[in-house]
Write a protein that holds these residues in place. Structure first.
Motif, short mmCIF file in Angstrom:
data_model
loop_
_atom_site.label_atom_id
_atom_site.label_comp_id
_atom_site.label_asym_id
_atom_site.label_seq_id
_atom_site.Cartn_x
_atom_site.Cartn_y
_atom_site.Cartn_z
N GLU A 100 30.17 66.99 28.35
CA GLU A 100 29.61 65.68 28.02
C GLU A 100 27.94 66.20 28.31
O GLU A 100 27.92 66.64 29.47
CB GLU A 100 30.13 64.70 28.59
CG GLU A 100 29.68 63.36 28.18
CD GLU A 100 30.18 62.26 28.92
OE1 GLU A 100 29.51 61.32 29.19
OE2 GLU A 100 31.42 62.33 29.25
N LYS A 125 24.98 64.75 30.05
CA LYS A 125 24.67 63.85 31.15
C LYS A 125 23.00 63.85 31.68
O LYS A 125 22.68 65.10 31.60
CB LYS A 125 25.58 64.11 32.39
CG LYS A 125 27.15 63.80 32.04
CD LYS A 125 27.82 64.01 33.26
CE LYS A 125 29.50 64.02 32.98
NZ LYS A 125 30.17 64.50 33.99
N GLU A 178 20.56 63.17 34.96
CA GLU A 178 20.71 62.89 36.08
C GLU A 178 19.09 62.70 36.80
O GLU A 178 18.32 63.33 36.28
CB GLU A 178 20.98 64.23 36.83
CG GLU A 178 21.48 64.04 38.23
CD GLU A 178 22.29 65.31 38.99
OE1 GLU A 178 21.78 65.79 40.05
OE2 GLU A 178 23.18 65.78 38.40
#
Length: 95
Positions: free
Chosen positions: A79, A81, A83
């Motif tokens: 997935e 993502k 951060e």
């Protein structure tokens, strides 16, 4: 200064006395460690460099120009993502 004085940037590594120079450690040097945050490239506060914003934009444009020559994709089954770190970015991006 007109003279080279290595002690400005180097510090001696302690010798155990078993080297061929009789333990004086003349050839054993390491770079001095400077305190973190000692140097700020563009300064800070009210006297901050007026060229900071231009340099920042040029850096981003150069990075985009270099990255445009690569195919960026997310690995199969992972997935996408984002951060939050010092620089926000994707965690699983592969080049």
């Amino acid at each position: 200064s007109e003279r080279y004085i290595p002690e400005r940037w180097l510090e001696p590594i302690p010798s155990d006395g078993n080297d061929e120079n009789g333990g004086n450690g003349c050839e054993n040097w390491k770079l001095k460690t400077l305190p973190k945050g000692l140097f700020y490239a563009f300064g800070g506060g009210p006297k901050m460099c007026v060229g900071y914003q231009l340099a920042d934009k040029e850096l981003k444009m150069t990075a985009l120009g270099v990255l445009s020559h690569f195919n960026l994709h997310n690995p199969e089954g992972e997935e996408f993502k984002i951060e939050d770190k010092f620089v926000t970015g994707p965690t699983s991006l592969k080049i």
